[in-house]
Scaffold this active site. Sequence first.
Site, PDB file in Angstrom:
ATOM      1  N   HIS A 560       0.830  -1.208   0.000  1.00 31.38           N
ATOM      2  CA  HIS A 560       0.000   0.000   0.000  1.00 31.38           C
ATOM      3  C   HIS A 560       0.869   1.264   0.000  1.00 31.38           C
ATOM      4  CE1 HIS A 560      -3.428  -2.488   2.045  1.00 31.38           C
ATOM      5  NE2 HIS A 560      -3.283  -2.755   0.761  1.00 31.38           N
TER       6      HIS A 560
HETATM    7  C1  LIG Z   1       0.435  -7.158  -4.660  1.00 33.44           C
HETATM    8  C2  LIG Z   1      -0.544  -6.068  -4.317  1.00 33.44           C
HETATM    9  C3  LIG Z   1      -1.685  -6.392  -3.604  1.00 33.44           C
HETATM   10  C4  LIG Z   1      -2.596  -5.396  -3.269  1.00 33.44           C
HETATM   11  N1  LIG Z   1      -3.794  -5.738  -2.696  1.00 33.44           N
HETATM   12  C5  LIG Z   1      -4.748  -4.795  -2.536  1.00 33.44           C
HETATM   13  C6  LIG Z   1      -6.052  -5.153  -2.131  1.00 33.44           C
HETATM   14  O1  LIG Z   1      -6.376  -6.332  -1.964  1.00 33.44           O
HETATM   15  N2  LIG Z   1      -6.960  -4.162  -1.953  1.00 33.44           N
HETATM   16  C7  LIG Z   1      -6.645  -2.843  -2.129  1.00 33.44           C
HETATM   17  O2  LIG Z   1      -7.507  -1.984  -1.900  1.00 33.44           O
HETATM   18  N3  LIG Z   1      -5.410  -2.483  -2.539  1.00 33.44           N
HETATM   19  C8  LIG Z   1      -4.479  -3.418  -2.784  1.00 33.44           C
HETATM   20  N4  LIG Z   1      -3.252  -3.073  -3.276  1.00 33.44           N
HETATM   21  C9  LIG Z   1      -2.937  -1.641  -3.444  1.00 33.44           C
HETATM   22  C10 LIG Z   1      -3.532  -0.971  -4.682  1.00 33.44           C
HETATM   23  O3  LIG Z   1      -3.683  -1.872  -5.736  1.00 33.44           O
HETATM   24  C11 LIG Z   1      -2.621   0.203  -5.059  1.00 33.44           C
HETATM   25  O4  LIG Z   1      -2.546   1.071  -3.956  1.00 33.44           O
HETATM   26  C12 LIG Z   1      -3.098   0.991  -6.274  1.00 33.44           C
HETATM   27  O5  LIG Z   1      -3.345   0.135  -7.356  1.00 33.44           O
HETATM   28  C13 LIG Z   1      -2.051   2.051  -6.661  1.00 33.44           C
HETATM   29  O6  LIG Z   1      -2.482   2.767  -7.786  1.00 33.44           O
HETATM   30  P1  LIG Z   1      -1.531   3.826  -8.515  1.00 33.44           P
HETATM   31  O7  LIG Z   1      -2.250   4.298  -9.724  1.00 33.44           O
HETATM   32  O8  LIG Z   1      -1.073   4.816  -7.533  1.00 33.44           O
HETATM   33  O9  LIG Z   1      -0.233   3.020  -8.955  1.00 33.44           O
HETATM   34  P2  LIG Z   1      -0.116   1.723  -9.856  1.00 33.44           P
HETATM   35  O10 LIG Z   1      -1.451   1.114 -10.088  1.00 33.44           O
HETATM   36  O11 LIG Z   1       0.940   0.879  -9.250  1.00 33.44           O
HETATM   37  O12 LIG Z   1       0.366   2.289 -11.264  1.00 33.44           O
HETATM   38  C14 LIG Z   1       1.654   2.787 -11.515  1.00 33.44           C
HETATM   39  C15 LIG Z   1       2.087   2.286 -12.898  1.00 33.44           C
HETATM   40  O13 LIG Z   1       3.183   3.064 -13.336  1.00 33.44           O
HETATM   41  C16 LIG Z   1       4.102   2.224 -13.998  1.00 33.44           C
HETATM   42  N5  LIG Z   1       5.422   2.873 -13.939  1.00 33.44           N
HETATM   43  C17 LIG Z   1       6.230   3.040 -12.865  1.00 33.44           C
HETATM   44  N6  LIG Z   1       7.333   3.743 -13.225  1.00 33.44           N
HETATM   45  C18 LIG Z   1       7.208   4.021 -14.537  1.00 33.44           C
HETATM   46  C19 LIG Z   1       8.012   4.709 -15.481  1.00 33.44           C
HETATM   47  N7  LIG Z   1       9.180   5.291 -15.130  1.00 33.44           N
HETATM   48  N8  LIG Z   1       7.577   4.803 -16.770  1.00 33.44           N
HETATM   49  C20 LIG Z   1       6.409   4.227 -17.160  1.00 33.44           C
HETATM   50  N9  LIG Z   1       5.607   3.544 -16.292  1.00 33.44           N
HETATM   51  C21 LIG Z   1       5.998   3.463 -15.007  1.00 33.44           C
HETATM   52  C22 LIG Z   1       4.026   0.911 -13.250  1.00 33.44           C
HETATM   53  O14 LIG Z   1       4.469  -0.142 -14.085  1.00 33.44           O
HETATM   54  C23 LIG Z   1       2.536   0.835 -12.877  1.00 33.44           C
HETATM   55  O15 LIG Z   1       1.801   0.094 -13.828  1.00 33.44           O
HETATM   56  C24 LIG Z   1      -2.330  -4.039  -3.630  1.00 33.44           C
HETATM   57  C25 LIG Z   1      -1.188  -3.722  -4.370  1.00 33.44           C
HETATM   58  C26 LIG Z   1      -0.304  -4.718  -4.734  1.00 33.44           C
HETATM   59  C27 LIG Z   1       0.926  -4.352  -5.538  1.00 33.44           C
END
Ligand SMILES: Cc1cc2nc3c(=O)[nH]c(=O)nc-3n(C[C@H](O)[C@H](O)[C@H](O)COP(=O)(O)OP(=O)(O)OC[C@H]3O[C@@H](n4cnc5c(N)ncnc54)[C@H](O)[C@@H]3O)c2cc1C
Length: 632
Positions: A560
Amino acid sequence: MPLLDSYDIIFAGGGTVACIIAGRLARADPSLSILIIEAGPHSFNLHHHVQPARYLYSLGQGHTFSKHTSVQSEVLGGRSVCVPSASCVGGGSAVNFLLYARPPASDYDDWENLGNIGWGAESLIPLSKKIENYQIPSCRPSVHGFTGPIRVSHGGCDTNIGKEFLETAAQYDRDRKMSTSVDLNDFKKINVYGPWHKYIDSQTGKRSDTAHHFLYNLHNFDLDPESSNHKVHVLTKRRVVRVIFQNKRAVGVEYVAREDFDNGKPQVQPRIAYASRLVVLSSGAFGSPAILERSGIGSTLHLSQVDVRQIVDLPGVGENYNDHNIGFTPYLASEDSDCLDGIFSGEDKAIEPYLKEWEAQGSGLLAHSSIDAGVKLRPTPEELEELGPDFKQVWDEFYAGAPDKPVAVLFATAGDFMNYDAPSASLKKFGMACFTAYPRAVGYTHITSASNPWAPLRFDPKYLSHPADVAVLRWCYKRGRELARRMSSYRGEIAAGHPKFCSSPPGSDLGKSLKAGIPASVVSSTSGPVAIDTPDIVYSEEDDKAIDDHLRATVGTTWHSLGTCAMKPREAGGGVDSRLNVYGVVNLKVADLSIAPLNVGANTNNTALTIGEKAFLLVAEDLGISSDSGQR
Ligand SMILES: Cc1cc2nc3c(=O)[nH]c(=O)nc-3n(C[C@H](O)[C@H](O)[C@H](O)COP(=O)(O)OP(=O)(O)OC[C@H]3O[C@@H](n4cnc5c(N)ncnc54)[C@H](O)[C@@H]3O)c2cc1C
């Protein structure tokens, strides 16, 4: 429309939040040209994404994750921890454990109170409703949405582990309520045991993520950007290195493919894509601050250490790293338990028995996360005593005036997440998982290379470096253990996953000194549970120390990560303002969980979804696009 050199908007990262904003913008104004550059591969209709229960196997395989290894931590006995983040289109929403969890309303109000007008509960709860299609019967319509894209259901079946957890809690924990119809995600409920729902479509049994529900379902969308008829292009398996500026105005990004690098050095010129209207960093709590630092936006100290020329002094970038701290404890379960360990193994022969039902009806254990039931815990006055003076101070300062905030979240898992060996092949395994809702310790993440976006980060989550965080997990371990050993499926404890207690069995001197209470020693096998009214286990000081040692040796990420480009005033360490604009430059926003200024007391996907909806409104407003037409 084949790949262009110039777009209206470029997203660096195609994860949870980016898919929402891009999908809504494309619907609101189909003339917009949008480029998404994503580090990982596509996730479209791939079974390891859409079949929910495969998530743990995928995590083990690691193809759709980036792994971040921390510096060695003294408080963890010199151990490094590994925190994976998602790396695929759809990001965390496409790989996570599917648990639907919303934070207490006061968390969003705390964000607003930092000066972020429009980010309080009154503004964000409607957006959290807007994104969801809540498929649970008999709920309170006022807090849920029923027409949004993201499906929420109880999943393909109810496991007997989940049911027993609730039945046991109802009889054992007299200080709290249990209800099989309670809504634990109404932004305020605490101290009630109840069913826990999931991001699974009740009709198809498929994972409900933002890639499939915002991006892949765009009319004429094509996975291949070269042959696409659509104006939204997704370039996968490329990383954004830095933002390109002209006079502090973001005009594009530089990006590379992994194969362009050899031994950490670029072998070919990085490519540049230009954005005429906006660049949005949506690379998550690790990715977005790293891009900012490589672009020259960050603290003087950290940038000079990696020879990056500073263009904006923003000391908060990469600081304020938050996560939750989790402990998993394994137990042996009876043969007839509904456990997902087989599916977690990823072996075809273990998945085969569930495949037909999932394909035909979208139900069964493959449409499951292993978690059916849980509770958001706040201590009673007696438990507050037990939590001790380190925690009491935190309670007085932080929790006492916020009655909707849990101290920890406890779940039963129908399967063993840590995959400990069971002593007998005929026994199954279940677990207790508990995470601290608001750990006091806060960490950081910074780049180690000016130009290589695959270089490891210098990162420390600071797990357990505040004594109150240890106290909470110690308390949770004991609570989970009392519940577990009363559940009908209980057949003993897997010693390798428990503390090394020094207490001896009753009858020994130490046993007597524990006033004939049950000593803490691990019960390696038993033919069944203890009676509900069995006295609680008595822990000596040495036992508490054994628990603390065990926690330090095993505590890990809850996945998280958030807070590293925090939305707060610049002088308070902020990275972005409340319109998500990066301080000191123009045409550059950050939109992902890195903007969360403070932690939330829940799993974080729902907060990411809500940030996505809010960011869409802000971007649409900035671009003069009517946000109404982005709805479906
Ligand atoms: C294993 C796991 C289990 C989880 N379980 C739960 C759950 O059961 N319930 C819940 O509520 N939450 C859960 N979470 C947390 C939740 O999924 C995340 O908090 C949320 O998806 C984050 O969203 P975001 O858009 O901030 O980042 P992300 O969805 O992580 O998106 C960021 C994206 O940017 C890309 N990226 C990074 N750097 C670069 C770069 N330099 N250039 C291009 N692309 C890049 C990455 O590849 C990624 O796809 C879990 C997360 C994980 C990893």
